[in-house]
Design an enzyme around this catalytic site. Sequence first.
Site, PDB file in Angstrom:
ATOM      1  N   GLY A 157      36.050  37.857  49.018  1.00 20.29           N
ATOM      2  CA  GLY A 157      37.476  37.625  49.256  1.00 20.29           C
ATOM      3  C   GLY A 157      37.946  38.569  50.346  1.00 20.29           C
ATOM      4  O   GLY A 157      37.183  38.904  51.261  1.00 20.29           O
ATOM      5  N   ARG A 158      39.175  39.003  50.215  1.00 23.74           N
ATOM      6  CA  ARG A 158      39.734  39.881  51.250  1.00 23.74           C
ATOM      7  C   ARG A 158      38.982  41.201  51.340  1.00 23.74           C
ATOM      8  O   ARG A 158      38.629  41.657  52.426  1.00 23.74           O
ATOM      9  CB  ARG A 158      41.201  40.152  50.940  1.00 23.74           C
ATOM     10  CG  ARG A 158      42.087  38.941  51.136  1.00 23.74           C
ATOM     11  CD  ARG A 158      43.497  39.230  50.678  1.00 23.74           C
ATOM     12  NE  ARG A 158      43.570  38.985  49.266  1.00 23.74           N
ATOM     13  CZ  ARG A 158      44.173  37.939  48.696  1.00 23.74           C
ATOM     14  NH1 ARG A 158      44.800  37.109  49.398  1.00 23.74           N
ATOM     15  NH2 ARG A 158      44.163  37.763  47.411  1.00 23.74           N
ATOM     16  N   ILE A 159      38.768  41.821  50.176  1.00 24.69           N
ATOM     17  CA  ILE A 159      38.162  43.163  50.207  1.00 24.69           C
ATOM     18  C   ILE A 159      36.681  43.060  50.578  1.00 24.69           C
ATOM     19  O   ILE A 159      36.177  43.849  51.382  1.00 24.69           O
ATOM     20  CB  ILE A 159      38.363  43.878  48.855  1.00 24.69           C
ATOM     21  CG1 ILE A 159      39.868  44.057  48.582  1.00 24.69           C
ATOM     22  CG2 ILE A 159      37.676  45.239  48.860  1.00 24.69           C
ATOM     23  CD1 ILE A 159      40.209  44.543  47.164  1.00 24.69           C
ATOM     24  N   ARG A 179      31.728  32.514  44.309  1.00 28.22           N
ATOM     25  CA  ARG A 179      31.718  31.260  43.552  1.00 28.22           C
ATOM     26  C   ARG A 179      31.404  30.091  44.489  1.00 28.22           C
ATOM     27  O   ARG A 179      30.663  29.204  44.169  1.00 28.22           O
ATOM     28  CB  ARG A 179      33.060  31.030  42.871  1.00 28.22           C
ATOM     29  CG  ARG A 179      33.086  31.553  41.447  1.00 28.22           C
ATOM     30  CD  ARG A 179      34.401  31.254  40.822  1.00 28.22           C
ATOM     31  NE  ARG A 179      35.482  31.703  41.699  1.00 28.22           N
ATOM     32  CZ  ARG A 179      36.763  31.559  41.414  1.00 28.22           C
ATOM     33  NH1 ARG A 179      37.137  30.985  40.300  1.00 28.22           N
ATOM     34  NH2 ARG A 179      37.676  32.009  42.252  1.00 28.22           N
ATOM     35  N   THR A 237      33.993  49.081  43.005  1.00 24.34           N
ATOM     36  CA  THR A 237      35.395  49.461  43.208  1.00 24.34           C
ATOM     37  C   THR A 237      36.295  48.332  42.690  1.00 24.34           C
ATOM     38  O   THR A 237      37.474  48.284  43.020  1.00 24.34           O
ATOM     39  CB  THR A 237      35.710  49.688  44.702  1.00 24.34           C
ATOM     40  OG1 THR A 237      35.355  48.497  45.423  1.00 24.34           O
ATOM     41  CG2 THR A 237      34.961  50.858  45.287  1.00 24.34           C
ATOM     42  N   ARG A 239      36.311  46.110  39.020  1.00 24.61           N
ATOM     43  CA  ARG A 239      36.711  46.401  37.637  1.00 24.61           C
ATOM     44  C   ARG A 239      35.458  46.801  36.879  1.00 24.61           C
ATOM     45  O   ARG A 239      34.397  46.184  37.045  1.00 24.61           O
ATOM     46  CB  ARG A 239      37.337  45.169  36.967  1.00 24.61           C
ATOM     47  CG  ARG A 239      38.774  44.882  37.366  1.00 24.61           C
ATOM     48  CD  ARG A 239      39.764  45.948  36.876  1.00 24.61           C
ATOM     49  NE  ARG A 239      41.138  45.657  37.259  1.00 24.61           N
ATOM     50  CZ  ARG A 239      41.716  46.026  38.405  1.00 24.61           C
ATOM     51  NH1 ARG A 239      41.027  46.724  39.304  1.00 24.61           N
ATOM     52  NH2 ARG A 239      42.977  45.729  38.644  1.00 24.61           N
ATOM     53  N   GLU A 268      38.296  52.438  30.812  1.00 18.89           N
ATOM     54  CA  GLU A 268      39.060  53.550  31.409  1.00 18.89           C
ATOM     55  C   GLU A 268      40.160  54.004  30.452  1.00 18.89           C
ATOM     56  O   GLU A 268      40.782  53.157  29.822  1.00 18.89           O
ATOM     57  CB  GLU A 268      39.682  53.085  32.736  1.00 18.89           C
ATOM     58  CG  GLU A 268      38.626  52.785  33.763  1.00 18.89           C
ATOM     59  CD  GLU A 268      39.206  52.250  35.087  1.00 18.89           C
ATOM     60  OE1 GLU A 268      40.434  52.321  35.274  1.00 18.89           O
ATOM     61  OE2 GLU A 268      38.422  51.757  35.886  1.00 18.89           O
ATOM     62  N   HIS A 286      39.185  55.795  39.693  1.00 19.21           N
ATOM     63  CA  HIS A 286      39.913  54.581  40.107  1.00 19.21           C
ATOM     64  C   HIS A 286      40.904  54.873  41.237  1.00 19.21           C
ATOM     65  O   HIS A 286      42.120  54.758  41.059  1.00 19.21           O
ATOM     66  CB  HIS A 286      40.621  53.940  38.895  1.00 19.21           C
ATOM     67  CG  HIS A 286      40.875  52.471  39.076  1.00 19.21           C
ATOM     68  ND1 HIS A 286      40.867  51.565  38.034  1.00 19.21           N
ATOM     69  CD2 HIS A 286      41.161  51.742  40.190  1.00 19.21           C
ATOM     70  CE1 HIS A 286      41.144  50.341  38.501  1.00 19.21           C
ATOM     71  NE2 HIS A 286      41.320  50.433  39.801  1.00 19.21           N
ATOM     72  N   GLY A 288      40.677  53.373  44.398  1.00 25.91           N
ATOM     73  CA  GLY A 288      40.529  52.375  45.465  1.00 25.91           C
ATOM     74  C   GLY A 288      41.739  52.228  46.373  1.00 25.91           C
ATOM     75  O   GLY A 288      41.624  52.256  47.589  1.00 25.91           O
TER      76      GLY A 288
HETATM   77  C1  GLV Z   1      43.527  48.193  41.466  1.00 20.33           C
HETATM   78  O1  GLV Z   1      42.544  48.366  40.827  1.00 20.33           O
HETATM   79  C2  GLV Z   1      44.031  46.915  41.822  1.00 20.33           C
HETATM   80  O2  GLV Z   1      43.591  45.889  41.285  1.00 20.33           O
HETATM   81  O3  GLV Z   1      44.922  46.892  42.676  1.00 20.33           O
HETATM   82  C1  GLV Z   2      40.961  40.472  45.690  1.00 21.11           C
HETATM   83  O1  GLV Z   2      40.083  40.689  44.868  1.00 21.11           O
HETATM   84  C2  GLV Z   2      40.809  40.648  47.096  1.00 21.11           C
HETATM   85  O2  GLV Z   2      39.667  40.658  47.559  1.00 21.11           O
HETATM   86  O3  GLV Z   2      41.851  40.799  47.747  1.00 21.11           O
END
Ligand code: GLV
Ligand code: GLV
Length: 325
Positions: A157-159, A179, A237, A239, A268, A286, A288
Amino acid sequence: MRRVFVTRRLPEAGVRGLLAAPDLVVDIRQRDDAIPRQELLQRIEGCSGVITILSDRVDREFLAAAGDHLRIVANYAVGFDNIDLAACSEAGVAVSNTPDVLTNATADLAMALMLAVSRRFREGQSLAESGSWSGWEPMQLLGRDVSGATLGIIGMGRIGTALAKRAQGFAMNVLYHNRRPNPEAESRMDVRFAELPSLLEQSDFVSLHCPLSEATHHLIGAPELKRMKESAVIINTARGAIIDEQALLEALLQKQIWGAGLDVFEREPEITQGLAHLPNVVMLPHLGSATTEARTAMARLCSEAVLAVLQHKKVAHLLNPEVIS
Ligand code: GLV
Ligand code: GLV
């Protein structure tokens, strides 16, 4: 007067617009620690909007406690596994999250963890601090090159895409599993789709960027860790519960894989006993999205979502847009 409850202190610049709204009473719990469940249920009573964080569970009990005035829950996170979205939709409550604004911060952290584990930051820092370092040695704390290594990204995805861009700057080969294949990412970058088993077998680094859901809970367990190379590093990074943390501990103890960089944990703030003592694990609490820029922008998105829903305007990041019509 309509009320909005914010369950934690947030960066002030991000909530200014909310505080300035003339027709709203905004109650911000001016603390950083977890809100006791009973206090949460009491303070949301009668609210029209609530800004929650990832450890606030939004379920039927929450919705019942808030009551009929509730229109929006703005989650101060991109992940929303703490929210029963179907229950919110059923109750006509809009839910928003904070994508985009934390993408770079989170991808940076994943890259930092890859470098920190592969270059043995933790052992190096201990030695430098110990007072017993006796000087440069040809064989001291040898790590592994990131350049030329293969990175397997799970969740493009984005990240995941932002991490792929960074990895290409480090001359890594990038595989991904998702997916569905992501042709847009493939057209813009030199990345290849792989089925999960094949990605695990080929990668020197595996980094998780999928959301937590029933389908991804323990996606990485003992059989998946066994498929990985003995020299491989796993980075999380996303869940914690995407990895079976006990199985990870065992794989690290048995040297089935080389190391791990973990920003998130299955329960957590609890961390599986034994993980903290392994030299080849770099752990963060946590962090990120923990930059001033990202967290301020997240607060602004939550504030804007609450205001927009309460003022019947268009909302940028609704997870259940069908409730607004
Ligand atoms: C942090 O873990 C988020 O999902 O933004
Ligand atoms: C969500 O998980 C994203 O990648 O922005």
